[in-house]
Design an enzyme around this catalytic site. Structure first.
Site, PDB file in Angstrom:
ATOM      1  N   SER A   1     -13.386  -4.944   1.775  1.00 20.39           N
ATOM      2  CA  SER A   1     -14.423  -4.382   0.900  1.00 20.39           C
ATOM      3  C   SER A   1     -15.818  -4.782   1.378  1.00 20.39           C
ATOM      4  CB  SER A   1     -14.223  -4.831  -0.553  1.00 20.39           C
ATOM      5  OG  SER A   1     -13.025  -4.332  -1.075  1.00 20.39           O
ATOM      6  N   PRO A   2     -16.114  -4.613   2.679  1.00 18.84           N
ATOM      7  CA  PRO A   2     -17.396  -5.070   3.218  1.00 18.84           C
ATOM      8  C   PRO A   2     -18.594  -4.261   2.743  1.00 18.84           C
ATOM      9  CG  PRO A   2     -16.230  -3.808   4.883  1.00 18.84           C
ATOM     10  CD  PRO A   2     -15.278  -3.996   3.728  1.00 18.84           C
TER      11      PRO A   2
ATOM     12  N   TYR B   1       0.839  -1.198   0.000  1.00 18.29           N
ATOM     13  CA  TYR B   1       0.000   0.000   0.000  1.00 18.29           C
ATOM     14  C   TYR B   1       0.878   1.254   0.000  1.00 18.29           C
ATOM     15  CZ  TYR B   1      -3.752  -3.217   1.445  1.00 18.29           C
ATOM     16  OH  TYR B   1      -4.657  -4.250   1.535  1.00 18.29           O
TER      17      TYR B   1
ATOM     18  N   HIS C   1      -0.373 -12.009   1.356  1.00 13.47           N
ATOM     19  CA  HIS C   1      -1.335 -11.101   0.724  1.00 13.47           C
ATOM     20  C   HIS C   1      -2.153 -11.781  -0.375  1.00 13.47           C
ATOM     21  CE1 HIS C   1      -1.865  -6.515  -0.192  1.00 13.47           C
ATOM     22  NE2 HIS C   1      -2.992  -7.163  -0.339  1.00 13.47           N
TER      23      HIS C   1
ATOM     24  N   GLY D   1     -17.586   0.760  -1.282  1.00  8.89           N
ATOM     25  CA  GLY D   1     -18.365   1.965  -1.019  1.00  8.89           C
ATOM     26  C   GLY D   1     -19.753   1.969  -1.610  1.00  8.89           C
ATOM     27  N   PHE D   2     -20.041   1.032  -2.486  1.00 14.39           N
ATOM     28  CA  PHE D   2     -21.322   1.042  -3.192  1.00 14.39           C
ATOM     29  C   PHE D   2     -22.509   0.923  -2.237  1.00 14.39           C
ATOM     30  CE2 PHE D   2     -24.791  -0.924  -5.577  1.00 14.39           C
ATOM     31  CZ  PHE D   2     -24.840  -0.108  -6.692  1.00 14.39           C
ATOM     32  N   LEU D   3     -22.380   0.097  -1.205  1.00 17.87           N
ATOM     33  CA  LEU D   3     -23.506  -0.166  -0.311  1.00 17.87           C
ATOM     34  C   LEU D   3     -23.809   0.990   0.636  1.00 17.87           C
ATOM     35  CD1 LEU D   3     -22.843  -3.940   0.456  1.00 17.87           C
ATOM     36  CD2 LEU D   3     -24.453  -2.946  -1.178  1.00 17.87           C
TER      37      LEU D   3
END
Length: 328
Positions: free
Chosen positions: A208-209, A56, A130, A213-215
């Site tokens: 990515s829960p 990262y 990873h 960000g879509f949810l």
């Protein structure tokens, strides 16, 4: 805040912090000083589980570096014993967004020393492979991790984006504390690992829960992300077609969130937290108000009946979502 186990000896709050976005994949990196300040605010809010990786790394327009591990290390330096830090090895991000994988023992040892230096610590709580390196057997990776645990350089180890076969083979050599796989209402293909996690007492750390960000319901196909440095650009769920397919899910989320006096993002996190006692979502954000909102999702209670009802509805929905797996 409810606490959850990572392996035998580690305990963390039900919501952790994915730190990647401060340096990588979410547009231009956050100014280093500002990033350290926000990460420290996260600790003061109640976050005690920080997820980073050697890969990262981001670059500012003037060519200077944003090293995510360094940011995390600086933010929690004086409270090191009060937090759990997870970092990862074995991946290099290329300019074309492809990955170079390397989990050879000599690479693992070189990487752990680099991460210890970046984090300014003498031990890493949770050290992940990873991604699976097809050129290195899981037993070889596990044996190297066992040696690092014996030497006190790491306290526990995990595998990101693992399969059941790989996980079982690795765990047979050195017990695995956690898997870190993609998981959200739109990405449920790894639920086949849940029985294995239960059998082997392994935590499931969900990255990515909120489906990148879509949810949260805050983005649409009209949202302008920051070009190639924001990996959300072009993700299937953010296309017009993908958005339309997921409209039913967003409407369901909105209604449930209103019932629970929560945000859509909080409800999507609460769903997985209440689903299994070993799931730990690690949503990321660069905004203090969003960090607080995500952390408070751990206080929302859904009954098993409510979770099951949500699952029933999800089972008959189809999505286009980033991740390269089936949509159901």
């Amino acid at each position: 805040m409810e606490y959850r186990k990572l392996g035998k000896d580690l305990k963390v709050s039900a919501v952790g912090l994915g730190c990647m976005g401060f340096s990588h994949a979410s547009g231009e990196p956050v100014d280093n000083e500002a990033a350290v300040k926000i990460l420290r605010q996260a600790y003061e809010m109640g976050y005690d589980f920080f997820d980073t990786a050697e890969a990262y790394t981001g670059y500012f327009p003037d060519g200077t570096v944003s090293c995510n591990e360094e940011l995390v290390g600086k933010a929690v330096k004086d409270v090191r014993h009060k937090v759990v830090i997870a970092t990862k090895m074995g991946v290099t991000h290329n300019e074309d967004l492809s990955l170079t994988l390397d989990s050879r023992p000599e690479t693992i040892r070189k990487s752990v020393e680099g991460s210890l230096k970046n984090l300014n610590t003498d031990y890493i709580d949770l050290y992940y492979q990873h991604r699976i390196d097809p050129k290195v057997e899981p037993e070889v990776v596990a044996q190297t991790m066992a040696q690092l645990i014996k030497e006190g350089k790491i306290r526990a180890w995990g595998i990101s984006e693992t399969t059941e076969e790989y996980l079982r083979r690795a765990n047979a050599v050195c017990p695995v504390a956690a898997v870190e796989n993609r998981y959200s209402m739109m990405a449920r293909w790894h639920e086949t690992l849940f029985p294995v996690c239960e059998e082997l007492n392994i935590a499931y750390v969900a990255f990515s829960p909120m489906a990148n960000g879509f949810l949260t319901g805050k983005y649409t196909p009209q949202t302008k992300f920051e070009g190639s440095k924001d990996y959300r650009t072009g993700m299937p769920q953010y296309t017009k077609e993908g958005y339309e397919k997921a409209k039913e899910l967003l409407d369901m989320l909105k209604g449930l969130a209103e019932e629970k006096n929560a945000t859509m993002g909080q409800l999507s996190l609460a769903w997985m937290i209440c689903k299994k006692p070993y799931i730990i979502p690690i949503p990321g954000s660069r905004k203090p108000e969003r960090l607080r909102e995500n952390l408070e999702a751990g206080e929302i209670v859904l009954t098993q009946e409510e979770v099951a009802l949500i699952d029933e509805k999800l089972n008959v929905m189809e999505f286009e979502v980033f991740g390269g797996h089936p949509t159901k």
